[in-house]
Design a protein around this motif. Sequence first.
Motif, PDB file in Angstrom:
ATOM      1  N   PRO A  70       0.794  -1.236   0.000  1.00 53.43           N
ATOM      2  CA  PRO A  70       0.000   0.000   0.000  1.00 53.43           C
ATOM      3  C   PRO A  70       0.825   1.283   0.000  1.00 53.43           C
ATOM      4  N   MET A  71       1.926   1.308   0.732  1.00 50.80           N
ATOM      5  CA  MET A  71       2.723   2.539   0.782  1.00 50.80           C
ATOM      6  C   MET A  71       3.323   2.878  -0.578  1.00 50.80           C
ATOM      7  N   LEU A  72       3.871   1.883  -1.256  1.00 52.19           N
ATOM      8  CA  LEU A  72       4.459   2.116  -2.570  1.00 52.19           C
ATOM      9  C   LEU A  72       3.394   2.543  -3.569  1.00 52.19           C
ATOM     10  N   ILE A  73       2.282   1.848  -3.612  1.00 52.43           N
ATOM     11  CA  ILE A  73       1.230   2.175  -4.575  1.00 52.43           C
ATOM     12  C   ILE A  73       0.690   3.579  -4.331  1.00 52.43           C
ATOM     13  N   LYS A  74       0.467   3.948  -3.084  1.00 50.84           N
ATOM     14  CA  LYS A  74      -0.018   5.303  -2.782  1.00 50.84           C
ATOM     15  C   LYS A  74       0.999   6.351  -3.225  1.00 50.84           C
ATOM     16  N   ARG A  75       2.298   6.074  -3.001  1.00 55.63           N
ATOM     17  CA  ARG A  75       3.333   7.020  -3.424  1.00 55.63           C
ATOM     18  C   ARG A  75       3.344   7.148  -4.941  1.00 55.63           C
ATOM     19  N   LEU A  76       3.259   6.023  -5.642  1.00 55.42           N
ATOM     20  CA  LEU A  76       3.244   6.069  -7.102  1.00 55.42           C
ATOM     21  C   LEU A  76       1.997   6.785  -7.626  1.00 55.42           C
ATOM     22  N   GLN A  77       0.857   6.598  -6.972  1.00 51.60           N
ATOM     23  CA  GLN A  77      -0.369   7.311  -7.369  1.00 51.60           C
ATOM     24  C   GLN A  77      -0.185   8.816  -7.189  1.00 51.60           C
ATOM     25  N   ARG A  78       0.402   9.223  -6.060  1.00 53.37           N
ATOM     26  CA  ARG A  78       0.639  10.660  -5.835  1.00 53.37           C
ATOM     27  C   ARG A  78       1.579  11.235  -6.882  1.00 53.37           C
ATOM     28  N   MET A  79       2.639  10.494  -7.216  1.00 54.33           N
ATOM     29  CA  MET A  79       3.581  10.966  -8.227  1.00 54.33           C
ATOM     30  C   MET A  79       2.908  11.101  -9.590  1.00 54.33           C
ATOM     31  N   ARG A  80       2.073  10.129  -9.948  1.00 57.90           N
ATOM     32  CA  ARG A  80       1.360  10.175 -11.224  1.00 57.90           C
ATOM     33  C   ARG A  80       0.414  11.372 -11.258  1.00 57.90           C
ATOM     34  N   GLU A  81      -0.303  11.599 -10.168  1.00 59.68           N
ATOM     35  CA  GLU A  81      -1.234  12.733 -10.102  1.00 59.68           C
ATOM     36  C   GLU A  81      -0.487  14.063 -10.189  1.00 59.68           C
ATOM     37  N   ALA A  82       0.679  14.154  -9.550  1.00 57.72           N
ATOM     38  CA  ALA A  82       1.476  15.387  -9.611  1.00 57.72           C
ATOM     39  C   ALA A  82       1.963  15.645 -11.039  1.00 57.72           C
ATOM     40  N   ARG A  83       2.400  14.587 -11.740  1.00 55.47           N
ATOM     41  CA  ARG A  83       2.832  14.763 -13.133  1.00 55.47           C
ATOM     42  C   ARG A  83       1.669  15.190 -14.023  1.00 55.47           C
ATOM     43  N   ALA A  84       0.503  14.612 -13.813  1.00 56.47           N
ATOM     44  CA  ALA A  84      -0.675  14.978 -14.606  1.00 56.47           C
ATOM     45  C   ALA A  84      -1.059  16.436 -14.345  1.00 56.47           C
ATOM     46  N   ALA A  85      -0.999  16.859 -13.093  1.00 53.08           N
ATOM     47  CA  ALA A  85      -1.318  18.258 -12.761  1.00 53.08           C
ATOM     48  C   ALA A  85      -0.305  19.209 -13.398  1.00 53.08           C
ATOM     49  N   ALA A  86       0.963  18.826 -13.393  1.00 55.59           N
ATOM     50  CA  ALA A  86       1.997  19.667 -14.019  1.00 55.59           C
ATOM     51  C   ALA A  86       1.772  19.766 -15.517  1.00 55.59           C
ATOM     52  N   ARG A  87       1.392  18.667 -16.153  1.00 51.96           N
ATOM     53  CA  ARG A  87       1.089  18.710 -17.590  1.00 51.96           C
ATOM     54  C   ARG A  87      -0.113  19.614 -17.861  1.00 51.96           C
ATOM     55  N   ALA A  88      -1.110  19.536 -17.022  1.00 52.84           N
ATOM     56  CA  ALA A  88      -2.320  20.361 -17.211  1.00 52.84           C
ATOM     57  C   ALA A  88      -1.968  21.839 -17.072  1.00 52.84           C
ATOM     58  N   ARG A  89      -1.109  22.175 -16.113  1.00 55.69           N
ATOM     59  CA  ARG A  89      -0.710  23.582 -15.937  1.00 55.69           C
ATOM     60  C   ARG A  89       0.085  24.085 -17.142  1.00 55.69           C
ATOM     61  N   ARG A  90       0.942  23.214 -17.699  1.00 52.56           N
ATOM     62  CA  ARG A  90       1.742  23.630 -18.868  1.00 52.56           C
ATOM     63  C   ARG A  90       0.877  23.844 -20.097  1.00 52.56           C
ATOM     64  N   SER A  91      -0.196  23.074 -20.232  1.00 49.59           N
ATOM     65  CA  SER A  91      -1.003  23.177 -21.432  1.00 49.59           C
ATOM     66  C   SER A  91      -1.954  24.377 -21.405  1.00 49.59           C
TER      67      SER A  91
END
Length: 92
Positions: A70-91
């Motif tokens: 659970p700890m690894l998966i939650k961390r990977l989910q947070r990282m994925r969400e942060a990358r998606a948010a950064a892409r949305a801000r750039r676009s």
Amino acid sequence: MAASARPDGSAHGAPLSERDAAILAFERQWWSHAGAKEQAIRDEFGLSSARYYQLLGALIDSPVALAHDPMLIKRLQRMREARAAARARRSL
């Protein structure tokens, strides 16, 4: 006990495959491999980076993987969400 929280790390009767468990183990400690992550992926799994990340993306959404680590998966989910948010801000 809920199906997604069984002691054997399985959910809905389907345990995590050996390859999926190896991918999660790799993600926990890939930084300890010498060289680039892409080369370590090819050496460890014999997969292209694109295919590895497809498999990892499916694991991040998997309740079986969440029950397994659970700890690894939650961390990977947070990282994925942060990358998606950064892409949305750039676009914008």
